[in-house]
Design an enzyme around this catalytic site. Structure first.
Site, PDB file in Angstrom:
ATOM      1  N   HIS A 145      29.859  48.033  27.111  1.00  0.00           N
ATOM      2  CA  HIS A 145      28.738  48.588  27.867  1.00  0.00           C
ATOM      3  C   HIS A 145      27.503  48.546  26.972  1.00  0.00           C
ATOM      4  O   HIS A 145      27.452  49.231  25.949  1.00  0.00           O
ATOM      5  CB  HIS A 145      29.086  50.037  28.260  1.00  0.00           C
ATOM      6  CG  HIS A 145      28.068  50.700  29.138  1.00  0.00           C
ATOM      7  ND1 HIS A 145      28.274  51.935  29.689  1.00  0.00           N
ATOM      8  CD2 HIS A 145      26.840  50.305  29.563  1.00  0.00           C
ATOM      9  CE1 HIS A 145      27.236  52.275  30.428  1.00  0.00           C
ATOM     10  NE2 HIS A 145      26.331  51.298  30.352  1.00  0.00           N
ATOM     11  N   ARG A 204      23.599  53.212  22.126  1.00  0.00           N
ATOM     12  CA  ARG A 204      24.279  54.194  21.276  1.00  0.00           C
ATOM     13  C   ARG A 204      25.547  53.647  20.617  1.00  0.00           C
ATOM     14  O   ARG A 204      25.981  54.170  19.615  1.00  0.00           O
ATOM     15  CB  ARG A 204      24.601  55.465  22.060  1.00  0.00           C
ATOM     16  CG  ARG A 204      25.644  55.260  23.124  1.00  0.00           C
ATOM     17  CD  ARG A 204      26.049  56.561  23.768  1.00  0.00           C
ATOM     18  NE  ARG A 204      25.003  57.118  24.590  1.00  0.00           N
ATOM     19  CZ  ARG A 204      25.219  58.003  25.562  1.00  0.00           C
ATOM     20  NH1 ARG A 204      26.439  58.450  25.775  1.00  0.00           N
ATOM     21  NH2 ARG A 204      24.235  58.460  26.304  1.00  0.00           N
ATOM     22  N   GLY A 261      39.219  52.395  27.842  1.00  0.00           N
ATOM     23  CA  GLY A 261      38.623  52.337  26.518  1.00  0.00           C
ATOM     24  C   GLY A 261      38.972  53.491  25.607  1.00  0.00           C
ATOM     25  O   GLY A 261      39.729  53.347  24.651  1.00  0.00           O
ATOM     26  N   GLU A 274      29.342  45.820  31.035  1.00  0.00           N
ATOM     27  CA  GLU A 274      28.889  46.919  31.898  1.00  0.00           C
ATOM     28  C   GLU A 274      27.404  47.134  31.625  1.00  0.00           C
ATOM     29  O   GLU A 274      26.980  47.174  30.470  1.00  0.00           O
ATOM     30  CB  GLU A 274      29.642  48.200  31.566  1.00  0.00           C
ATOM     31  CG  GLU A 274      31.112  48.137  31.868  1.00  0.00           C
ATOM     32  CD  GLU A 274      31.829  49.390  31.385  1.00  0.00           C
ATOM     33  OE1 GLU A 274      31.186  50.272  30.782  1.00  0.00           O
ATOM     34  OE2 GLU A 274      33.035  49.471  31.596  1.00  0.00           O
ATOM     35  N   HIS A 314      38.058  54.595  34.065  1.00  0.00           N
ATOM     36  CA  HIS A 314      37.352  55.761  33.544  1.00  0.00           C
ATOM     37  C   HIS A 314      38.287  56.949  33.410  1.00  0.00           C
ATOM     38  O   HIS A 314      38.882  57.392  34.378  1.00  0.00           O
ATOM     39  CB  HIS A 314      36.135  56.170  34.385  1.00  0.00           C
ATOM     40  CG  HIS A 314      35.104  56.838  33.522  1.00  0.00           C
ATOM     41  ND1 HIS A 314      35.195  58.134  33.131  1.00  0.00           N
ATOM     42  CD2 HIS A 314      33.996  56.331  32.921  1.00  0.00           C
ATOM     43  CE1 HIS A 314      34.176  58.412  32.332  1.00  0.00           C
ATOM     44  NE2 HIS A 314      33.436  57.339  32.185  1.00  0.00           N
ATOM     45  N   GLY A 315      38.421  57.404  32.173  1.00  0.00           N
ATOM     46  CA  GLY A 315      39.215  58.604  31.898  1.00  0.00           C
ATOM     47  C   GLY A 315      40.715  58.370  31.971  1.00  0.00           C
ATOM     48  O   GLY A 315      41.485  59.333  31.958  1.00  0.00           O
ATOM     49  N   THR A 331      29.188  60.158  28.837  1.00  0.00           N
ATOM     50  CA  THR A 331      29.759  58.903  29.302  1.00  0.00           C
ATOM     51  C   THR A 331      29.327  58.731  30.752  1.00  0.00           C
ATOM     52  O   THR A 331      28.636  59.606  31.289  1.00  0.00           O
ATOM     53  CB  THR A 331      31.301  58.913  29.156  1.00  0.00           C
ATOM     54  OG1 THR A 331      31.819  57.668  29.621  1.00  0.00           O
ATOM     55  CG2 THR A 331      31.949  60.053  29.931  1.00  0.00           C
ATOM     56  N   THR A 332      29.695  57.610  31.373  1.00  0.00           N
ATOM     57  CA  THR A 332      29.231  57.347  32.733  1.00  0.00           C
ATOM     58  C   THR A 332      29.794  58.397  33.686  1.00  0.00           C
ATOM     59  O   THR A 332      31.002  58.491  33.866  1.00  0.00           O
ATOM     60  CB  THR A 332      29.677  55.937  33.174  1.00  0.00           C
ATOM     61  OG1 THR A 332      29.402  55.030  32.113  1.00  0.00           O
ATOM     62  CG2 THR A 332      28.948  55.507  34.426  1.00  0.00           C
ATOM     63  N   ARG A 374      24.371  49.896  26.629  1.00  0.00           N
ATOM     64  CA  ARG A 374      23.581  50.993  27.200  1.00  0.00           C
ATOM     65  C   ARG A 374      22.113  50.844  26.830  1.00  0.00           C
ATOM     66  O   ARG A 374      21.770  50.267  25.787  1.00  0.00           O
ATOM     67  CB  ARG A 374      24.097  52.347  26.685  1.00  0.00           C
ATOM     68  CG  ARG A 374      25.492  52.690  27.164  1.00  0.00           C
ATOM     69  CD  ARG A 374      25.854  54.112  26.778  1.00  0.00           C
ATOM     70  NE  ARG A 374      25.168  55.072  27.611  1.00  0.00           N
ATOM     71  CZ  ARG A 374      25.725  55.726  28.628  1.00  0.00           C
ATOM     72  NH1 ARG A 374      27.007  55.576  28.904  1.00  0.00           N
ATOM     73  NH2 ARG A 374      25.016  56.567  29.338  1.00  0.00           N
ATOM     74  N   HIS A 430      33.987  52.267  21.863  1.00  0.00           N
ATOM     75  CA  HIS A 430      34.097  53.359  20.889  1.00  0.00           C
ATOM     76  C   HIS A 430      34.510  52.890  19.496  1.00  0.00           C
ATOM     77  O   HIS A 430      34.413  53.657  18.544  1.00  0.00           O
ATOM     78  CB  HIS A 430      34.966  54.486  21.444  1.00  0.00           C
ATOM     79  CG  HIS A 430      34.291  55.104  22.629  1.00  0.00           C
ATOM     80  ND1 HIS A 430      33.051  55.693  22.535  1.00  0.00           N
ATOM     81  CD2 HIS A 430      34.632  55.150  23.944  1.00  0.00           C
ATOM     82  CE1 HIS A 430      32.668  56.100  23.726  1.00  0.00           C
ATOM     83  NE2 HIS A 430      33.608  55.789  24.612  1.00  0.00           N
ATOM     84  N   GLU A 442      34.660  48.426  41.178  1.00  0.00           N
ATOM     85  CA  GLU A 442      35.521  49.142  40.231  1.00  0.00           C
ATOM     86  C   GLU A 442      35.498  50.602  40.656  1.00  0.00           C
ATOM     87  O   GLU A 442      34.427  51.230  40.691  1.00  0.00           O
ATOM     88  CB  GLU A 442      35.029  48.984  38.796  1.00  0.00           C
ATOM     89  CG  GLU A 442      35.929  49.751  37.821  1.00  0.00           C
ATOM     90  CD  GLU A 442      35.701  49.404  36.356  1.00  0.00           C
ATOM     91  OE1 GLU A 442      35.342  48.244  36.059  1.00  0.00           O
ATOM     92  OE2 GLU A 442      35.893  50.297  35.517  1.00  0.00           O
ATOM     93  N   ASN A 490      38.215  48.262  26.806  1.00  0.00           N
ATOM     94  CA  ASN A 490      36.820  48.588  26.508  1.00  0.00           C
ATOM     95  C   ASN A 490      36.731  49.016  25.040  1.00  0.00           C
ATOM     96  O   ASN A 490      37.394  49.984  24.633  1.00  0.00           O
ATOM     97  CB  ASN A 490      36.372  49.725  27.448  1.00  0.00           C
ATOM     98  CG  ASN A 490      34.932  50.132  27.227  1.00  0.00           C
ATOM     99  OD1 ASN A 490      34.486  50.231  26.076  1.00  0.00           O
ATOM    100  ND2 ASN A 490      34.204  50.387  28.290  1.00  0.00           N
TER     101      ASN A 490
HETATM  102  N1  PXP Z   1      34.894  51.445  33.541  1.00  0.00           N
HETATM  103  C1  PXP Z   1      33.574  51.739  33.483  1.00  0.00           C
HETATM  104  C2  PXP Z   1      32.671  51.154  34.521  1.00  0.00           C
HETATM  105  C3  PXP Z   1      33.043  52.539  32.443  1.00  0.00           C
HETATM  106  O1  PXP Z   1      31.728  52.823  32.409  1.00  0.00           O
HETATM  107  C4  PXP Z   1      33.929  53.000  31.440  1.00  0.00           C
HETATM  108  C5  PXP Z   1      33.389  53.800  30.298  1.00  0.00           C
HETATM  109  O2  PXP Z   1      32.505  53.020  29.568  1.00  0.00           O
HETATM  110  C6  PXP Z   1      35.288  52.665  31.533  1.00  0.00           C
HETATM  111  C7  PXP Z   1      35.748  51.910  32.616  1.00  0.00           C
HETATM  112  C8  PXP Z   1      36.288  53.084  30.520  1.00  0.00           C
HETATM  113  O3  PXP Z   1      36.384  54.480  30.504  1.00  0.00           O
HETATM  114  P1  PXP Z   1      37.224  55.208  29.368  1.00  0.00           P
HETATM  115  O4  PXP Z   1      36.529  54.924  28.074  1.00  0.00           O
HETATM  116  O5  PXP Z   1      37.183  56.647  29.778  1.00  0.00           O
HETATM  117  O6  PXP Z   1      38.606  54.604  29.398  1.00  0.00           O
END
Ligand code: PXP
Length: 238
Positions: free
Chosen positions: A43, A49, A212, A70, A190-191, A100-101, A45, A10, A151, A7
């Site tokens: 993503h 942003r 990401g 996304e 995520h995370g 973030t999400t 958004r 950033h 996911e 991802n």
């Molecule tokens: N998957 C989804 C659906 C997300 O919304 C995000 C954050 O945009 C990620 C994965 C990646 O998360 P991270 O940036 O914390 O690795």
């Protein structure tokens, strides 16, 4: 073999922070692919942003792996998706004020609306995924509305202490097993970072990890190609 989706939101956050033309998002995707990423995730958004519409259009033309977009279930963003036709769309919840999400999509509560969006995307050949918490109701609702993938949101796992992580890993594994029984493919993300990832690899039948923030942060010091290669090694590849 578990796949890695990188991802690059950033990289766009750095650009938007100063309104510059750099760093170049197309170059970021190319470096990630060169290092072995199986796909590129962005993503778009509602508040734009980080990723802009022009980024999604440019990436559609440039990337050689798979483009995963996304998006929230929002008509303006859906119109972009239907025009650009990414390989995959991951439906996510969105709140303007969030960093973030936060949390997964409540598919169960929005079945009718989401099912129509899934059908519209699938009619264009887009593979659709639902970003959900590891909750069996949400898994079943995702299958019922015709999504091909879920996911699993790993944010709760990432933020928990050791005891909490154990419990959350069990929920993630149970959700993955139920999803596969229902014919769904299973991604997660995520995370996730270089230090917390290893136990996640035990979730049965994982297809792709979408990662990401930790990769882009590592890239600030060592470059994006090395950061992606190191993540691939962390997931047991390369
Ligand atoms: N998957 C989804 C659906 C997300 O919304 C995000 C954050 O945009 C990620 C994965 C990646 O998360 P991270 O940036 O914390 O690795």
């Amino acid at each position: 073999m578990i796949k890695l989706g990188v991802n690059i939101d950033h990289a766009a956050s750095l650009r938007q922070a100063r309104g510059t033309v750099y760093p170049d998002i197309v170059q970021a995707a190319a470096y990630a692919e060169e290092a072995g990423a199986d796909g590129i995730t962005v993503h778009l958004r509602e508040d734009r942003r980080h990723i802009q519409e022009r980024d999604v259009r440019a990436l559609r033309k440039s990337i050689r792996t798979r483009l995963n977009l996304e998006m929230a279930d929002n008509p303006d963003v859906l119109a972009v998706a239907l025009e650009v036709v990414p390989d995959e769309v991951c439906m996510v919840p969105e709140r303007r004020q969030e960093l973030t999400t936060e949390g997964g999509l409540d598919v169960d509560a929005q079945r009718g609306h989401l099912a129509a969006t899934v059908r519209a995307l699938q009619a264009k050949g887009v593979v659709v995924s639902m970003f959900i918490d590891p909750d069996l109701n949400q898994v079943e609702a995702s299958a019922a509305i015709g999504a091909e993938y879920i996911e699993l949101h790993t944010g709760t796992y990432a933020n928990a202490d050791a005891e909490g992580r154990k419990a959350e890993l069990e929920r993630l594994a149970n959700a993955a097993v139920r999803a596969r029984d229902l014919g769904l493919k299973v991604n997660a993300g995520h995370g996730l970072d270089y230090a917390n990832l290893a136990p996640i690899l035990a979730i049965p039948g994982l297809d792709t990890l979408n990662i990401g923030h930790s990769i882009i942060c590592r890239a600030v010091f060592c470059g994006l190609r090395d950061a992606v290669r190191e993540m691939l090694r962390t997931i047991g590849r390369g």
